[in-house]
Scaffold this motif. Structure first.
Motif, PDB file in Angstrom:
ATOM      1  N   VAL A 189      11.153  66.317  28.248  1.00  8.69           N
ATOM      2  CA  VAL A 189      12.204  66.356  29.271  1.00  8.69           C
ATOM      3  C   VAL A 189      12.350  65.011  29.980  1.00  8.69           C
ATOM      4  N   PRO A 190      11.253  64.409  30.478  1.00  9.77           N
ATOM      5  CA  PRO A 190      11.410  63.094  31.117  1.00  9.77           C
ATOM      6  C   PRO A 190      11.948  62.028  30.159  1.00  9.77           C
ATOM      7  N   ALA A 191      11.652  62.170  28.860  1.00 14.30           N
ATOM      8  CA  ALA A 191      12.107  61.178  27.879  1.00 14.30           C
ATOM      9  C   ALA A 191      13.537  61.458  27.430  1.00 14.30           C
ATOM     10  N   GLY A 192      14.148  62.489  27.997  1.00 13.46           N
ATOM     11  CA  GLY A 192      15.518  62.837  27.619  1.00 13.46           C
ATOM     12  C   GLY A 192      15.600  63.435  26.223  1.00 13.46           C
ATOM     13  N   GLU A 193      14.459  63.965  25.710  1.00 10.63           N
ATOM     14  CA  GLU A 193      14.437  64.473  24.342  1.00 10.63           C
ATOM     15  C   GLU A 193      14.729  65.969  24.243  1.00 10.63           C
ATOM     16  N   TRP A 194      14.966  66.609  25.394  1.00  8.99           N
ATOM     17  CA  TRP A 194      15.196  68.059  25.301  1.00  8.99           C
ATOM     18  C   TRP A 194      16.178  68.512  26.379  1.00  8.99           C
ATOM     19  N   GLN A 195      17.396  67.962  26.299  1.00  7.69           N
ATOM     20  CA  GLN A 195      18.401  68.310  27.307  1.00  7.69           C
ATOM     21  C   GLN A 195      18.787  69.788  27.275  1.00  7.69           C
ATOM     22  N   GLU A 196      18.631  70.440  26.111  1.00  6.95           N
ATOM     23  CA  GLU A 196      19.066  71.838  25.997  1.00  6.95           C
ATOM     24  C   GLU A 196      18.083  72.806  26.654  1.00  6.95           C
ATOM     25  N   LEU A 197      16.884  72.305  27.011  1.00  2.00           N
ATOM     26  CA  LEU A 197      15.858  73.232  27.484  1.00  2.00           C
ATOM     27  C   LEU A 197      16.234  73.911  28.795  1.00  2.00           C
ATOM     28  N   LEU A 198      16.686  73.133  29.778  1.00  2.00           N
ATOM     29  CA  LEU A 198      16.962  73.738  31.080  1.00  2.00           C
ATOM     30  C   LEU A 198      18.102  74.762  31.016  1.00  2.00           C
ATOM     31  N   PRO A 199      19.215  74.434  30.325  1.00  2.00           N
ATOM     32  CA  PRO A 199      20.249  75.474  30.168  1.00  2.00           C
ATOM     33  C   PRO A 199      19.705  76.724  29.466  1.00  2.00           C
ATOM     34  N   PHE A 200      18.825  76.533  28.482  1.00  2.00           N
ATOM     35  CA  PHE A 200      18.240  77.676  27.778  1.00  2.00           C
ATOM     36  C   PHE A 200      17.415  78.527  28.742  1.00  2.00           C
ATOM     37  N   LEU A 201      16.579  77.880  29.564  1.00  2.00           N
ATOM     38  CA  LEU A 201      15.743  78.624  30.503  1.00  2.00           C
ATOM     39  C   LEU A 201      16.600  79.327  31.551  1.00  2.00           C
ATOM     40  N   PHE A 202      17.665  78.663  31.975  1.00  2.00           N
ATOM     41  CA  PHE A 202      18.570  79.291  32.937  1.00  2.00           C
ATOM     42  C   PHE A 202      19.203  80.542  32.325  1.00  2.00           C
ATOM     43  N   GLN A 203      19.636  80.394  31.065  1.00  2.49           N
ATOM     44  CA  GLN A 203      20.214  81.519  30.328  1.00  2.49           C
ATOM     45  C   GLN A 203      19.230  82.678  30.265  1.00  2.49           C
ATOM     46  N   CYS A 204      17.963  82.364  29.956  1.00  4.06           N
ATOM     47  CA  CYS A 204      16.918  83.393  29.903  1.00  4.06           C
ATOM     48  C   CYS A 204      16.784  84.092  31.245  1.00  4.06           C
ATOM     49  N   SER A 205      16.818  83.293  32.312  1.00  2.85           N
ATOM     50  CA  SER A 205      16.596  83.865  33.641  1.00  2.85           C
ATOM     51  C   SER A 205      17.723  84.826  34.030  1.00  2.85           C
ATOM     52  N   GLN A 206      18.901  84.629  33.417  1.00  4.77           N
ATOM     53  CA  GLN A 206      20.050  85.478  33.726  1.00  4.77           C
ATOM     54  C   GLN A 206      20.204  86.638  32.736  1.00  4.77           C
ATOM     55  N   SER A 207      19.306  86.702  31.744  1.00  2.00           N
ATOM     56  CA  SER A 207      19.476  87.661  30.652  1.00  2.00           C
ATOM     57  C   SER A 207      19.268  89.109  31.125  1.00  2.00           C
ATOM     58  N   PRO A 208      20.049  90.033  30.561  1.00  2.00           N
ATOM     59  CA  PRO A 208      19.802  91.458  30.865  1.00  2.00           C
ATOM     60  C   PRO A 208      18.479  91.941  30.268  1.00  2.00           C
ATOM     61  N   GLN A 209      17.966  91.218  29.254  1.00  2.00           N
ATOM     62  CA  GLN A 209      16.705  91.654  28.620  1.00  2.00           C
ATOM     63  C   GLN A 209      15.512  91.129  29.389  1.00  2.00           C
ATOM     64  N   GLU A 210      14.649  92.066  29.798  1.00  2.00           N
ATOM     65  CA  GLU A 210      13.503  91.691  30.618  1.00  2.00           C
ATOM     66  C   GLU A 210      12.602  90.671  29.916  1.00  2.00           C
ATOM     67  N   GLU A 211      12.446  90.816  28.553  1.00  2.00           N
ATOM     68  CA  GLU A 211      11.565  89.894  27.836  1.00  2.00           C
ATOM     69  C   GLU A 211      12.063  88.464  27.974  1.00  2.00           C
ATOM     70  N   HIS A 212      13.366  88.284  28.018  1.00  2.00           N
ATOM     71  CA  HIS A 212      13.920  86.925  28.130  1.00  2.00           C
ATOM     72  C   HIS A 212      13.720  86.392  29.550  1.00  2.00           C
ATOM     73  N   ARG A 213      13.906  87.267  30.534  1.00  2.00           N
ATOM     74  CA  ARG A 213      13.717  86.810  31.916  1.00  2.00           C
ATOM     75  C   ARG A 213      12.260  86.401  32.139  1.00  2.00           C
ATOM     76  N   GLU A 214      11.340  87.128  31.509  1.00  2.00           N
ATOM     77  CA  GLU A 214       9.915  86.856  31.681  1.00  2.00           C
ATOM     78  C   GLU A 214       9.557  85.442  31.235  1.00  2.00           C
ATOM     79  N   VAL A 215      10.238  84.969  30.190  1.00  2.00           N
ATOM     80  CA  VAL A 215       9.979  83.633  29.660  1.00  2.00           C
ATOM     81  C   VAL A 215      10.148  82.595  30.752  1.00  2.00           C
TER      82      VAL A 215
END
Length: 138
Positions: free
Chosen positions: A112-138
């Protein structure tokens, strides 16, 4: 190749027999010095039939990724990141998903600091908003 010999070792590592396990551990340690162990473990993380083997692949990735990450070519980094995200979102085993999330958190420290994983934060945000509990847990 590496992926094939590794598969047998992962299975052997999970055997109740202590000698067999020690032997497997020793051989895995030797193989794991080679950065090629990363794509091989990724392969088993996504394709092994038994959850125990997939979980072990993730645990070994977590242990080895710090030393190998800087040496991986961009395409290997990309397929590792994609495999981890797929594992977290698609694996039906809670233990495998959690083990993969642990690998993500280690890689994120470097990527992340090296700018090598820009998609990670949107992915984690998506997980946090997911209707599936397993995804939110991540």
């Amino acid at each position: 190749g590496m992926a094939q010999s590794l598969e047998l070792l992962l299975i052997q590592f999970l055997m109740p027999d202590n000698d067999a396990r020690r032997q497997a551990e020793e051989q895995i340690r030797r193989l794991a010095r080679d950065p090629q162990v990363v794509p091989a473990l990724v392969h088993h993380l996504r394709t092994a039939k038994t959850p125990n083997v997939r979980q072990l692949a993730a645990v070994l990735l977590r242990k080895k990724i710090t030393s190998h990450w800087p040496k991986l070519p961009p395409h290997a980094k990309a397929s590792l990141k994609q495999a981890l995200i797929d594992s977290i979102t698609l694996d039906n085993s809670h233990l495998v998903r959690r083990a993969s999330a642990n690998v993500v958190s280690i890689i994120a420290k470097y990527a992340v600091p090296a700018g090598e994983w820009q998609e990670l934060l949107p992915f984690l945000f998506q997980c946090s908003q997911s209707p599936q509990e397993e995804h939110r847990e991540v």
